[in-house]
Write a protein that holds these residues in place. Structure first.
Motif, PDB file in Angstrom:
ATOM      1  N   GLU A 153     -29.577 -38.369 -38.952  1.00 34.95           N
ATOM      2  CA  GLU A 153     -28.972 -39.696 -39.113  1.00 34.95           C
ATOM      3  C   GLU A 153     -27.454 -39.644 -39.286  1.00 34.95           C
ATOM      4  O   GLU A 153     -26.734 -40.493 -38.759  1.00 34.95           O
ATOM      5  CB  GLU A 153     -29.625 -40.433 -40.292  1.00 34.95           C
ATOM      6  CG  GLU A 153     -30.993 -40.971 -39.884  1.00 34.95           C
ATOM      7  CD  GLU A 153     -31.832 -41.459 -41.049  1.00 34.95           C
ATOM      8  OE1 GLU A 153     -31.288 -41.634 -42.155  1.00 34.95           O
ATOM      9  OE2 GLU A 153     -33.045 -41.657 -40.834  1.00 34.95           O
ATOM     10  N   GLU A 165     -25.893 -39.099 -35.891  1.00 35.01           N
ATOM     11  CA  GLU A 165     -26.040 -40.337 -35.101  1.00 35.01           C
ATOM     12  C   GLU A 165     -24.987 -41.361 -35.534  1.00 35.01           C
ATOM     13  O   GLU A 165     -24.331 -41.986 -34.706  1.00 35.01           O
ATOM     14  CB  GLU A 165     -27.419 -40.965 -35.352  1.00 35.01           C
ATOM     15  CG  GLU A 165     -28.458 -40.562 -34.348  1.00 35.01           C
ATOM     16  CD  GLU A 165     -29.782 -41.265 -34.638  1.00 35.01           C
ATOM     17  OE1 GLU A 165     -29.793 -42.496 -34.759  1.00 35.01           O
ATOM     18  OE2 GLU A 165     -30.795 -40.551 -34.766  1.00 35.01           O
ATOM     19  N   ALA A 202     -25.585 -41.125 -29.202  1.00 38.42           N
ATOM     20  CA  ALA A 202     -26.378 -41.386 -30.416  1.00 38.42           C
ATOM     21  C   ALA A 202     -27.808 -41.749 -30.026  1.00 38.42           C
ATOM     22  O   ALA A 202     -28.777 -41.249 -30.614  1.00 38.42           O
ATOM     23  CB  ALA A 202     -25.742 -42.496 -31.231  1.00 38.42           C
ATOM     24  N   HIS A 216     -31.222 -39.658 -30.854  1.00 38.60           N
ATOM     25  CA  HIS A 216     -32.241 -40.385 -31.631  1.00 38.60           C
ATOM     26  C   HIS A 216     -33.609 -40.263 -30.948  1.00 38.60           C
ATOM     27  O   HIS A 216     -34.631 -40.060 -31.601  1.00 38.60           O
ATOM     28  CB  HIS A 216     -31.846 -41.855 -31.760  1.00 38.60           C
ATOM     29  CG  HIS A 216     -32.795 -42.651 -32.599  1.00 38.60           C
ATOM     30  ND1 HIS A 216     -32.781 -42.605 -33.975  1.00 38.60           N
ATOM     31  CD2 HIS A 216     -33.828 -43.460 -32.256  1.00 38.60           C
ATOM     32  CE1 HIS A 216     -33.746 -43.376 -34.447  1.00 38.60           C
ATOM     33  NE2 HIS A 216     -34.410 -43.901 -33.416  1.00 38.60           N
TER      34      HIS A 216
END
Ligand code: UTP
Length: 291
Positions: A71, A74, A86, A90
């Motif tokens: 996270e 990202e 990103a 993901h």
């Protein structure tokens, strides 16, 4: 869907690929911009697989890291306006459910598959070696094998292809009882790495299988065989005494990425299929003026 799980053994030593495998698992070696393993994972997902059991050895944390969400990274990419990247990273962490099981002692492929028993339970499952990739046009080899499994009473299907007669000594050779459908054969035996003169056929096992959960009972009873390892082939031979086992001659081009030439060939062929790379690669090969 009759097959939900894929078990991918990735715990091997990778001695054929030393020295890189001293630091990096061969399954994580890149084919351009994705690890070898990810081509297999994507082939399985395209075949309807939802959950993966990755068999790792101690210290092979890179695989787990690759499929975990990151996270912070990202967020950083988004703050830099790089949403495309990103989204890309993901997707890696969310495309399927991943389980990891450690094979503490490297006792061979059969032993590696047995480590998945607790996660897989009574479900059917695909096994794909973590270093074998396939390129395909329409239906993925995994999807073809699952179809053959469903068409044949959910009995074991060994996936493979016809190889050149002189190369059969590198593979398991199928001893065929009868052909039951196009590309599908019922087996009476498998002979591991036979001399070509005595090989029962040139139909070779190539790193993909579909099993029902009965294979776990056979693996538990399988003693150490060739090389002191628990051989998957021995467990399949034992299962064959109780229920039919089939071979499916899948369509697709298969690459042994645990072998240096196989890996290099895979990289070239993948590049030649990619719109962003194929013209550049072709121009380079042409400029080499090879005979
Ligand atoms: P290989 O036959 O390629 O063995 O395994 P290896 O040890 O990795 O490679 P070399 O021969 O030393 O170069 C086929 C697949 O099974 C896994 C490997 O990671 C590979 O994806 N494997 C093999 C295990 O997970 N555990 C084992 O005990 C053996």
């Amino acid at each position: 869907m009759s097959v939900k799980f894929a078990v991918i053994p990735c715990a091997g030593h990778g001695t054929r690929f030393l020295p890189i495998t001293k630091g990096v698992p061969k399954e994580m070696c890149p084919i351009i911009d994705k690890p070898t393993l990810d081509y297999i994972v994507e082939e399985c997902i395209a075949g309807g697989i939802e959950e993966f059991v990755i068999i790792v050895s101690e210290g092979k944390d890179d695989i787990k890291k690759y499929y975990s969400l990151d996270e912070a990274y990202e967020k950083e990419l988004r703050s830099l306006g790089k949403d495309k990247y990103a989204d890309l990273i993901h997707k890696i962490g969310t495309k399927a459910k991943f389980h990891y099981v450690t094979q503490h002692e490297l006792l061979g492929l059969g032993h590696a598959v047995l480590q998945a028993k607790e996660v897989v339970g009574n479900e059917n499952f695909v096994v794909c070696c973590g270093d074998d990739i396939c390129l395909y046009e329409n239906k993925t080899p995994v999807a073809q094998l699952i179809e053959a499994f469903e068409a044949n009473g959910e009995n074991t299907v060994v996936g493979g292809q016809t190889v050149a007669h002189e190369n059969i000594n590198k593979y398991g050779s199928m001893d065929v009882k009868r052909q039951v459908a196009d590309r599908t054969y019922e087996l009476k035996g498998i002979v591991e790495k036979p001399d070509p003169e005595v090989a029962p056929s040139d139909l070779a096992s190539l790193g993909k299988w579909v099993f029902n959960s009965k294979i776990f009972d056979e693996l538990e009873k399988t003693p150490r065989g060739k090389g002191g390892e628990i051989q998957l082939t021995d467990a399949i031979a034992s299962l064959m005494k109780k229920e039919p086992v089939y071979f499916y001659d899948f369509v697709g081009k298969r690459y042994d990425c645990g072998d240096k030439l196989g890996y290099l060939t895979a990289i070239i062929d993948v590049a030649l299929k990619r719109d962003d790379l194929k013209e550049g690669v072709k121009a380079h090969i042409k400029s080499l003026n090879l005979d």
